[in-house]
Write a protein that holds these residues in place. Structure first.
Motif, PDB file in Angstrom:
ATOM      1  N   ILE A   5      -2.130   4.004  -5.904  1.00  0.00           N
ATOM      2  CA  ILE A   5      -1.389   3.063  -5.070  1.00  0.00           C
ATOM      3  C   ILE A   5      -0.539   2.182  -5.970  1.00  0.00           C
ATOM      4  O   ILE A   5      -1.002   1.726  -7.010  1.00  0.00           O
ATOM      5  N   VAL A  24       0.539   6.480  -2.695  1.00  0.00           N
ATOM      6  CA  VAL A  24       1.246   5.635  -1.736  1.00  0.00           C
ATOM      7  C   VAL A  24       1.869   4.476  -2.498  1.00  0.00           C
ATOM      8  O   VAL A  24       1.249   3.924  -3.411  1.00  0.00           O
ATOM      9  N   TYR A  26       3.875   0.701  -1.762  1.00  0.00           N
ATOM     10  CA  TYR A  26       4.294  -0.331  -0.823  1.00  0.00           C
ATOM     11  C   TYR A  26       5.344  -1.169  -1.536  1.00  0.00           C
ATOM     12  O   TYR A  26       5.083  -1.687  -2.631  1.00  0.00           O
ATOM     13  N   VAL A  48       5.144  -0.952   7.525  1.00  0.00           N
ATOM     14  CA  VAL A  48       3.698  -1.154   7.470  1.00  0.00           C
ATOM     15  C   VAL A  48       3.279  -1.655   8.843  1.00  0.00           C
ATOM     16  O   VAL A  48       3.685  -2.737   9.260  1.00  0.00           O
ATOM     17  N   THR A  78      -3.652   7.268   5.228  1.00  0.00           N
ATOM     18  CA  THR A  78      -2.643   7.334   6.286  1.00  0.00           C
ATOM     19  C   THR A  78      -2.785   6.178   7.275  1.00  0.00           C
ATOM     20  O   THR A  78      -1.993   6.078   8.209  1.00  0.00           O
ATOM     21  N   ASP A  81      -2.989   0.303   6.494  1.00  0.00           N
ATOM     22  CA  ASP A  81      -2.002  -0.134   5.511  1.00  0.00           C
ATOM     23  C   ASP A  81      -1.920  -1.640   5.370  1.00  0.00           C
ATOM     24  O   ASP A  81      -1.828  -2.156   4.263  1.00  0.00           O
ATOM     25  N   GLU A  82      -1.924  -2.355   6.487  1.00  0.00           N
ATOM     26  CA  GLU A  82      -1.781  -3.806   6.397  1.00  0.00           C
ATOM     27  C   GLU A  82      -2.969  -4.413   5.654  1.00  0.00           C
ATOM     28  O   GLU A  82      -2.790  -5.267   4.786  1.00  0.00           O
ATOM     29  N   LEU A  85      -2.605  -3.492   1.923  1.00  0.00           N
ATOM     30  CA  LEU A  85      -1.508  -4.236   1.323  1.00  0.00           C
ATOM     31  C   LEU A  85      -1.896  -5.695   1.084  1.00  0.00           C
ATOM     32  O   LEU A  85      -1.684  -6.240   0.001  1.00  0.00           O
ATOM     33  N   ARG A 116       7.786  -1.697   3.075  1.00  0.00           N
ATOM     34  CA  ARG A 116       7.952  -0.290   3.407  1.00  0.00           C
ATOM     35  C   ARG A 116       6.840   0.495   2.724  1.00  0.00           C
ATOM     36  O   ARG A 116       6.474   0.218   1.583  1.00  0.00           O
ATOM     37  N   LYS A 117       6.330   1.451   3.440  1.00  0.00           N
ATOM     38  CA  LYS A 117       5.328   2.366   2.881  1.00  0.00           C
ATOM     39  C   LYS A 117       6.066   3.634   2.489  1.00  0.00           C
ATOM     40  O   LYS A 117       6.816   4.209   3.289  1.00  0.00           O
ATOM     41  N   MET A 119       5.437   7.446   1.123  1.00  0.00           N
ATOM     42  CA  MET A 119       4.381   8.445   0.968  1.00  0.00           C
ATOM     43  C   MET A 119       5.024   9.828   0.959  1.00  0.00           C
ATOM     44  O   MET A 119       5.865  10.126   1.812  1.00  0.00           O
ATOM     45  N   ARG A 124       0.898  13.558   2.701  1.00  0.00           N
ATOM     46  CA  ARG A 124       0.439  13.136   4.027  1.00  0.00           C
ATOM     47  C   ARG A 124      -0.099  14.338   4.804  1.00  0.00           C
ATOM     48  O   ARG A 124      -1.167  14.279   5.401  1.00  0.00           O
TER      49      ARG A 124
END
Length: 140
Positions: A5, A24, A26, A48, A78, A81-82, A85, A116-117, A119, A124
């Motif tokens: 990450i 991934v 961010y 996100v 997948t 995310d929030e 992050l 923005r994510k 990937m 994925r």
């Protein structure tokens, strides 16, 4: 990047994600121009998503969930995310004293939609397929 990450709170250079086959990223896209600097050959950009229930725990329990500051990189990349992050930024602030990171956390509702994510498409697809196989085995 082939796994892991990455969190970027500053501006990226051009050709970001060139050769990114896993993991991934961010990226804080404050000006909305990150896509112009991202190599879209192998990746997709997405916002996100907001995850109210998980974030409620983070914001009201001092920014830490049951994992005591650890960010799970082995779990489902997948989703969540929030939470991931927010925890990455919290850890960054904790370990470095980052003024920028603190600003983002203190103004989370304004900053979160600007992330923005990134990937890789095939990464994925592989993660989703592995989850389907796991669910199929568990159902048997």
């Amino acid at each position: 990047m082939t796994g892991g990450i990455v969190l970027v709170l500053g501006k990226t250079g051009r050709n970001f994600a060139a050769g990114m086959s896993g993991g991934v990223a961010y990226v804080l896209d404050e000006k909305g121009d990150f896509a112009e600097r991202c190599n879209m050959a192998m990746v997709e950009l997405e916002p996100v998503p907001e995850e109210d229930d998980l974030m409620e725990k983070l914001l009201h329990h001092g920014g830490d969930l049951d994992h005591k500051g650890r960010v799970d990189v082995s779990g489902d990349m997948t989703s969540h995310d929030e939470e991931r992050l927010y925890q990455l930024i919290s850890n960054h602030v904790h370990y470095t004293g980052s003024v920028r990171g603190r600003e983002v956390l203190d103004n989370w509702q304004a900053f979160r939609p600007k992330f923005r994510k990134i990937m890789p498409v095939e990464y994925r697809r592989a993660l989703i397929e592995m989850e389907r196989m796991r669910m199929s085995v568990a159902a048997e």
